[in-house]
Design an enzyme around this catalytic site. Structure first.
Site, PDB file in Angstrom:
ATOM      1  N   SER A   1      48.082  55.336  66.442  1.00  0.00           N
ATOM      2  CA  SER A   1      47.793  55.580  67.122  1.00  0.00           C
ATOM      3  C   SER A   1      47.722  55.356  68.126  1.00  0.00           C
ATOM      4  O   SER A   1      47.429  54.157  69.079  1.00  0.00           O
ATOM      5  CB  SER A   1      46.668  56.099  66.569  1.00  0.00           C
ATOM      6  OG  SER A   1      45.099  55.894  67.012  1.00  0.00           O
ATOM      7  N   LYS A   2      47.498  56.279  69.747  1.00  0.00           N
ATOM      8  CA  LYS A   2      48.040  55.254  70.785  1.00  0.00           C
ATOM      9  C   LYS A   2      46.261  55.173  71.246  1.00  0.00           C
ATOM     10  O   LYS A   2      46.418  54.253  72.173  1.00  0.00           O
ATOM     11  CB  LYS A   2      47.391  57.097  71.442  1.00  0.00           C
ATOM     12  CG  LYS A   2      48.726  57.413  73.143  1.00  0.00           C
ATOM     13  CD  LYS A   2      48.315  58.264  74.041  1.00  0.00           C
ATOM     14  CE  LYS A   2      48.535  58.299  75.814  1.00  0.00           C
ATOM     15  NZ  LYS A   2      48.644  59.374  75.546  1.00  0.00           N
TER      16      LYS A   2
END
Ligand code: GLU
Length: 557
Positions: A306-307
């Protein structure tokens, strides 16, 4: 008004016809089996590991087969545009060894299948939308946001599929109702906003048995059975800009892409793409839907990178930390192809390009990304890079990302010697992982960074000054490794330490400690740490003066 008249009304003046574009972008003249691939990043400024992972697939497929790999900028979502993003994308990919044959470059486009920036291709998309309109395969839809919201409510109440499809937009069948046809004409003439929708041929809400299915080749997943689309998807937005779906189909056809490598998040929209290709009368490319990059999360379960949570998703992370691009490439190949590691063990010196990459050997169920594994791969990769080349590379990294280490690069020969330490032994030391870690690992070679990190071992702490004094007094920089260690043994014995650790183990009551404790005192005085490569070898690199002054400083502390 017939279909052709409607299409003329909507798009009255376009410079070329669909046939002309077909002729302008003919089938490519390439050898049999050559693959044409593309990378289509959006210029959001965030280029991530997934992009690079896909780019390696594209790059390998094209270049292994004597084909073409091009860069297309997919900027149809103008809200997400970030200044200089294109330069960042090109720069990052280049850094990791991804080179394009064609497409957008920092000096403009190269290649004859452009323009390669979607926002410059408006006329082309409109031309093909016009063709669909003229054939009655698309229609302008004037539904307002409110109307769409109320359709949605109704659909929810009726427990039927959401979306606009047969039965929901009155504009779909404008040609069957004179009043609506007149309304459409009037609205277009009045310049009211509308979208262009595909008039899907699919049967809405068919049962599983009745749903028509299409066999689509996916080179990673094998033959897919894709259900018929029935949604009247938007192909041209109100702004006149195409949706991803339409741009993908038009561009990949006209640019003669043979293999569309993209993330598996696009699998659900494949039915739309299948119908669009069919509506336009074009062959499907071969799809390669790559698996998501996963990691083992804090709870021990696999999850998507996830960013927000995983800085390692951003390519900037690797550049900033100073991972060598070859290490990242090597690592990505190990997760891209299940047989790469085996090949690497058999071919330790070979160039990664010699490996025969295949889509069949790609995982379709989630590629597991593991930073520790990358670090291991990196240690090995760096061992194969000559010290002076590594030094030059580190300097470039420091210049860009870590100027605070400038002192490391004042004497490049000195640095090369440091980096080479222990690398030619029978079992080479693999201590070097990435630039920031290397800066720390070698910091004791530089007075600017030297600091004492470990404490003297308890067995010898009280004698530290005596040990160091005796060592300094007997120090001869020209001693070889054997002579040097004999002297340490002598110092140890004289001060009441066992000359061999095993003697101490047998009779601990007879000694204060053993030679290892004594040499650790010396190591800490010189290097500030209890662990380091061979002390004698380090001293030879540091030089006599530096050795003596470190010892003096430790004694006078
Ligand atoms: N612009 C799309 C993205 O950034 C590319 C998808 C594709 O390769 O077709 O996700």
């Amino acid at each position: 008004m017939n279909y052709a008249e409607l299409s003329e009304l909507i798009y009255p003046s376009l410079p070329h016809t669909a046939e002309e574009y077909e002729a302008m972008y003919p089938a490519r003249d390439l050898p049999e089996g050559a693959m044409v691939t593309r990378l289509g990043p959006s210029p959001t400024g965030f280029i991530h590991l997934g992009n690079l992972y896909g780019a390696f697939v594209d790059e390998r497929l094209a270049h292994q087969s004597g084909g073409v790999f091009f860069l297309r900028i997919e900027d149809t979502d103008d809200k997400r545009y970030v200044e200089n993003a294109v330069e960042t994308i090109i720069g990052s990919l280049k850094f990791f060894g991804i080179n394009f044959d064609e497409g957008v470059t920092s000096d403009g486009d190269i290649g004859s299948y452009g323009d390669y920036t979607q926002s410059h291709r408006g006329e082309i998309y409109r031309t093909f939308a016009k063709k669909l309109l003229a054939e009655g395969k698309a229609y302008p839809c004037f539904l307002s946001e409110e109307e769409i919201a109320s359709i949605r409510e109704k659909q929810e109440a009726e427990k039927t599929s959401p979306g606009i499809y047969a039965g929901w937009s009155k504009y779909r069948d404008w040609d069957k109702d004179e009043a609506i046809a007149a309304e459409v004409e009037q609205k277009i003439k009045a310049g009211e906003p509308f979208v262009v929708r595909l008039k899907s041929c699919g049967v809405p809400n068919a049962s599983a048995e009745e749903t028509k299915r299409h066999a689509v080749i996916d080179a990673v997943r094998g033959e897919l059975s894709v259900p018929d689309n029935f949604q009247d998807v938007i192909i041209i937005k109100q702004t006149g800009i195409p949706t991803y779906h339409f741009a993908h189909v038009v561009d990949d056809h006209l640019m003669r892409t043979t293999h569309v490598v993209r993330g598996e998040e696009w699998l659900p929209s494949l039915p739309i793409h299948v119908e669009l290709f069919e509506a336009l009368g074009w062959d499907l490319p071969i799809y390669c839907h790559t698996a998501q990059l996963m990691k083992i999360g804090e709870d021990g379960n696999k999850r998507k990178l996830s960013k927000r949570k995983d800085p390692e998703l951003s390519l900037d992370f690797y550049r900033n930390e100073g991972y060598h691009p070859e290490a990242v490439r090597e690592y990505l190949l190990t997760i891209l192809n299940s047989n790469y590691e085996e090949w690497r063990i058999e071919n330790p010196e070979a160039d990664a390009e010699e490996f025969k990459f295949t889509t069949e050997k790609m995982s379709s169920s989630g590629a597991l990304f593991d930073l520790d594994k990358l670090n291991d791969v990196s240690k090995n990769t760096l061992l194969h890079i000559e010290a002076d080349k590594l030094a030059t590379w580190l300097k470039a990294w420091s210049d860009e990302f870590a100027p605070e280490y400038a002192y490391v690069f004042e004497d490049m020969d000195y640095l090369a010697k440091i980096l080479d330490l222990g690398r030619h032994d029978a079992r080479p030391r693999a201590d070097l992982v990435y630039a920031r870690q290397i800066m720390d690992f070698i910091s004791y070679f530089f007075d600017e960074a030297f600091k004492v990190e470990d404490e003297y071992p308890a067995e010898a702490a009280d004698d530290a000054d005596k040990i160091l004094r005796a060592y300094l007094d007997s120090y001869d920089h020209s001693d070889d490794n054997g002579q040097w260690f004999d002297k340490i043994r002598e110092i140890a014995t004289e001060l009441g330490y066992a000359a061999k650790p095993k003697d101490y183990k047998k009779h601990p009551e007879d000694y204060k400690g053993h030679v290892g404790h004594v040499s650790t005192v010396i190591r800490i005085a010189l290097m500030g740490r209890a662990q380091s490569p061979d002390v004698w070898a380090i001293q030879q690199i540091m030089g006599e003066e530096a050795v003596r002054s470190r010892l003096e400083a430790a004694i006078n502390k």
